[in-house]
Design an enzyme around this catalytic site. Structure first.
Site, PDB file in Angstrom:
ATOM      1  CE  LYS A  13      -2.088  -1.227   3.882  1.00 54.51           C
ATOM      2  NZ  LYS A  13      -1.519  -2.564   4.111  1.00 54.51           N
ATOM      3  NE  ARG A  88      -5.666  -0.168   8.869  1.00 51.10           N
ATOM      4  CZ  ARG A  88      -4.425  -0.546   8.602  1.00 51.10           C
ATOM      5  NH1 ARG A  88      -4.047  -1.785   8.737  1.00 51.10           N
ATOM      6  NH2 ARG A  88      -3.535   0.321   8.208  1.00 51.10           N
ATOM      7  NE  ARG A 122       7.424  -2.560   6.391  1.00 47.63           N
ATOM      8  CZ  ARG A 122       6.098  -2.597   6.479  1.00 47.63           C
ATOM      9  NH1 ARG A 122       5.367  -2.065   5.533  1.00 47.63           N
ATOM     10  NH2 ARG A 122       5.523  -3.156   7.504  1.00 47.63           N
ATOM     11  NE  ARG A 154       5.297  -0.461  10.259  1.00 46.49           N
ATOM     12  CZ  ARG A 154       4.243  -0.599   9.470  1.00 46.49           C
ATOM     13  NH1 ARG A 154       4.238  -0.015   8.284  1.00 46.49           N
ATOM     14  NH2 ARG A 154       3.202  -1.294   9.850  1.00 46.49           N
ATOM     15  NE  ARG A 165       1.149  -5.113  10.894  1.00 47.17           N
ATOM     16  CZ  ARG A 165       2.379  -4.961  10.391  1.00 47.17           C
ATOM     17  NH1 ARG A 165       3.439  -5.354  11.091  1.00 47.17           N
ATOM     18  NH2 ARG A 165       2.550  -4.430   9.205  1.00 47.17           N
TER      19      ARG A 165
HETATM   20  P1  AP5 Z   1       4.705  -1.692   1.958  1.00 45.79           P
HETATM   21  O1  AP5 Z   1       4.426  -0.833   0.785  1.00 45.79           O
HETATM   22  O2  AP5 Z   1       5.402  -1.071   3.116  1.00 45.79           O
HETATM   23  O3  AP5 Z   1       3.365  -2.468   2.435  1.00 45.79           O
HETATM   24  P2  AP5 Z   1       2.071  -1.941   3.182  1.00 45.79           P
HETATM   25  O4  AP5 Z   1       0.903  -2.563   2.521  1.00 45.79           O
HETATM   26  O5  AP5 Z   1       2.105  -0.470   3.319  1.00 45.79           O
HETATM   27  O6  AP5 Z   1       2.276  -2.687   4.585  1.00 45.79           O
HETATM   28  P3  AP5 Z   1       2.073  -2.152   6.056  1.00 45.79           P
HETATM   29  O7  AP5 Z   1       2.847  -3.101   6.932  1.00 45.79           O
HETATM   30  O8  AP5 Z   1       2.401  -0.707   6.184  1.00 45.79           O
HETATM   31  O9  AP5 Z   1       0.544  -2.388   6.257  1.00 45.79           O
HETATM   32  P4  AP5 Z   1      -0.260  -2.420   7.554  1.00 45.79           P
HETATM   33  O10 AP5 Z   1      -1.636  -2.242   7.091  1.00 45.79           O
HETATM   34  O11 AP5 Z   1      -0.006  -3.616   8.402  1.00 45.79           O
HETATM   35  O12 AP5 Z   1       0.375  -1.233   8.431  1.00 45.79           O
HETATM   36  P5  AP5 Z   1      -0.102   0.266   8.736  1.00 45.79           P
HETATM   37  O13 AP5 Z   1       1.089   1.098   8.886  1.00 45.79           O
HETATM   38  O14 AP5 Z   1      -1.135   0.680   7.780  1.00 45.79           O
HETATM   39  O15 AP5 Z   1       5.540  -2.959   1.421  1.00 45.79           O
HETATM   40  C1  AP5 Z   1       6.024  -3.955   2.328  1.00 45.79           C
HETATM   41  C2  AP5 Z   1       7.431  -4.399   1.908  1.00 45.79           C
HETATM   42  O16 AP5 Z   1       7.340  -5.172   0.709  1.00 45.79           O
HETATM   43  C3  AP5 Z   1       8.403  -3.255   1.600  1.00 45.79           C
HETATM   44  O17 AP5 Z   1       9.681  -3.616   1.998  1.00 45.79           O
HETATM   45  C4  AP5 Z   1       8.350  -3.108   0.051  1.00 45.79           C
HETATM   46  O18 AP5 Z   1       9.558  -2.644  -0.482  1.00 45.79           O
HETATM   47  C5  AP5 Z   1       8.065  -4.554  -0.366  1.00 45.79           C
HETATM   48  N1  AP5 Z   1       7.204  -4.669  -1.536  1.00 45.79           N
HETATM   49  C6  AP5 Z   1       6.139  -3.875  -1.873  1.00 45.79           C
HETATM   50  N2  AP5 Z   1       5.552  -4.338  -3.011  1.00 45.79           N
HETATM   51  C7  AP5 Z   1       6.257  -5.448  -3.366  1.00 45.79           C
HETATM   52  C8  AP5 Z   1       6.145  -6.375  -4.453  1.00 45.79           C
HETATM   53  N3  AP5 Z   1       5.185  -6.246  -5.380  1.00 45.79           N
HETATM   54  N4  AP5 Z   1       7.031  -7.405  -4.521  1.00 45.79           N
HETATM   55  C9  AP5 Z   1       7.999  -7.542  -3.571  1.00 45.79           C
HETATM   56  N5  AP5 Z   1       8.162  -6.699  -2.535  1.00 45.79           N
HETATM   57  C10 AP5 Z   1       7.301  -5.664  -2.428  1.00 45.79           C
HETATM   58  O19 AP5 Z   1      -0.796   0.061  10.159  1.00 45.79           O
HETATM   59  C11 AP5 Z   1      -0.008  -0.266  11.282  1.00 45.79           C
HETATM   60  C12 AP5 Z   1      -0.874  -0.325  12.526  1.00 45.79           C
HETATM   61  O20 AP5 Z   1      -1.466   0.961  12.781  1.00 45.79           O
HETATM   62  C13 AP5 Z   1      -2.072  -1.297  12.449  1.00 45.79           C
HETATM   63  O21 AP5 Z   1      -1.687  -2.620  12.798  1.00 45.79           O
HETATM   64  C14 AP5 Z   1      -3.005  -0.676  13.475  1.00 45.79           C
HETATM   65  O22 AP5 Z   1      -2.616  -0.987  14.788  1.00 45.79           O
HETATM   66  C15 AP5 Z   1      -2.809   0.818  13.248  1.00 45.79           C
HETATM   67  N6  AP5 Z   1      -3.714   1.372  12.235  1.00 45.79           N
HETATM   68  C16 AP5 Z   1      -3.379   1.849  11.006  1.00 45.79           C
HETATM   69  N7  AP5 Z   1      -4.464   2.276  10.332  1.00 45.79           N
HETATM   70  C17 AP5 Z   1      -5.522   2.064  11.166  1.00 45.79           C
HETATM   71  C18 AP5 Z   1      -6.907   2.299  11.037  1.00 45.79           C
HETATM   72  N8  AP5 Z   1      -7.444   2.820   9.917  1.00 45.79           N
HETATM   73  N9  AP5 Z   1      -7.711   1.979  12.081  1.00 45.79           N
HETATM   74  C19 AP5 Z   1      -7.200   1.434  13.229  1.00 45.79           C
HETATM   75  N10 AP5 Z   1      -5.876   1.188  13.411  1.00 45.79           N
HETATM   76  C20 AP5 Z   1      -5.045   1.500  12.387  1.00 45.79           C
HETATM   77 MG    MG Z   2       2.205   0.894   4.912  1.00 49.22          MG
END
Ligand code: AP5
Ligand code: MG
Length: 212
Positions: A13, A88, A122, A154, A165
């Protein structure tokens, strides 16, 4: 254009939202990044959110909705934005419907087995850039190409938290697929491919929705 991008942890994402931001000149709004920045500041919101994030659970709606309400009211959101990781849950999607009308919702669909690899490999930079040790490595090991700072992992990128997650995604986030599918604005992108191919498919979906 108002776009929401969602998918399981590690789906890409953040990686893909950065491309859309550049192409459409609209801000990327990641609830995860906003919450991590509150945790870093040790604000009241950050202190309340930290435990949930460390356990890989969703931060409660009352905290996230008010944070997002103020973010979406900012001046830079006037001509659209890309939401990364919001909404989400069904309750967040319904709350968002009360505020705005999304033009396009994109889900990046990735097989569960690749996600752990993507997340454990990552590496992040404090400037916002994201790398992967194997799939998207920096030019100099351990340092950001953009700003030269040291890369870090992270706090919630431990295998045990990742599993929680993923469970939260399946149980609480996946129901929004049906919600947006009924509205006719959902596009599913095959995320089991290289970063560039996914980018092309996403830009095509954005173009079809009238955004490029
Ligand atoms: P990356 O682009 O970083 O993936 P991502 O989908 O952004 O993954 P996240 O871990 O950030 O998602 P998440 O939803 O768990 O975390 P968030 O921060 O939103 O890519 C991942 C890796 O793969 C990178 O190294 C990249 O280079 C590589 N890559 C990318 N594409 C690739 C491909 N095609 N092939 C190979 N490699 C690839 O949320 C974190 C926490 O915050 C949640 O757990 C929750 O506690 C809280 N939170 C966030 N939003 C909310 C909400 N709306 N409501 C309640 N709590 C929330
Ligand atoms: Mg992310």
């Amino acid at each position: 254009m108002k776009i929401a991008l969602f998918g399981p942890p590690g789906a890409g994402k953040g990686t893909q939202a950065a491309f859309i931001t550049e192409r459409l000149s609209i801000p990327q709004i990641s609830t995860g990044d906003l919450l991590r920045s509150e945790v870093k500041k040790a604000s009241i919101l950050g202190q309340e959110a930290k435990g949930y994030m460390d356990r890989g659970e969703l931060v409660p709606d009352e905290l996230v909705l008010s944070m997002m309400g103020s973010r979406l009211a900012s001046e830079d959101c006037a001509s659209g934005y890309i939401l990364d990781g919001y909404p989400r849950s069904l309750s967040q999607a319904k709350a968002l419907d009360e505020l705005i009308s999304l033009d396009l919702v994109i889900v990046i669909d990735v097989e569960g087995s690749s996600l752990i690899d993507r997340i454990t490999g990552r590496r992040m930079c404090r400037c916002g850039a994201t790398y992967h040790l194997r799939f998207a490595p920096p030019n100099v090991n351990g340092l950001c190409d953009r700003c030269g700072q040291e890369l870090y992992q992270r706090d919630d990128d431990k295998e045990e938290t990742i599993r929680s997650r993923l469970k939260v995604y399946r149980e609480q986030t996946m129901p929004i697929i049906d919600h947006y599918s009924k509205k006719g604005i959902l596009r599913t992108i095959d995320g089991n491919r290289g970063i560039d191919r996914i980018k092309d498919s996403i830009l095509e979906a954005v173009m079809k929705a009238g955004g490029v």
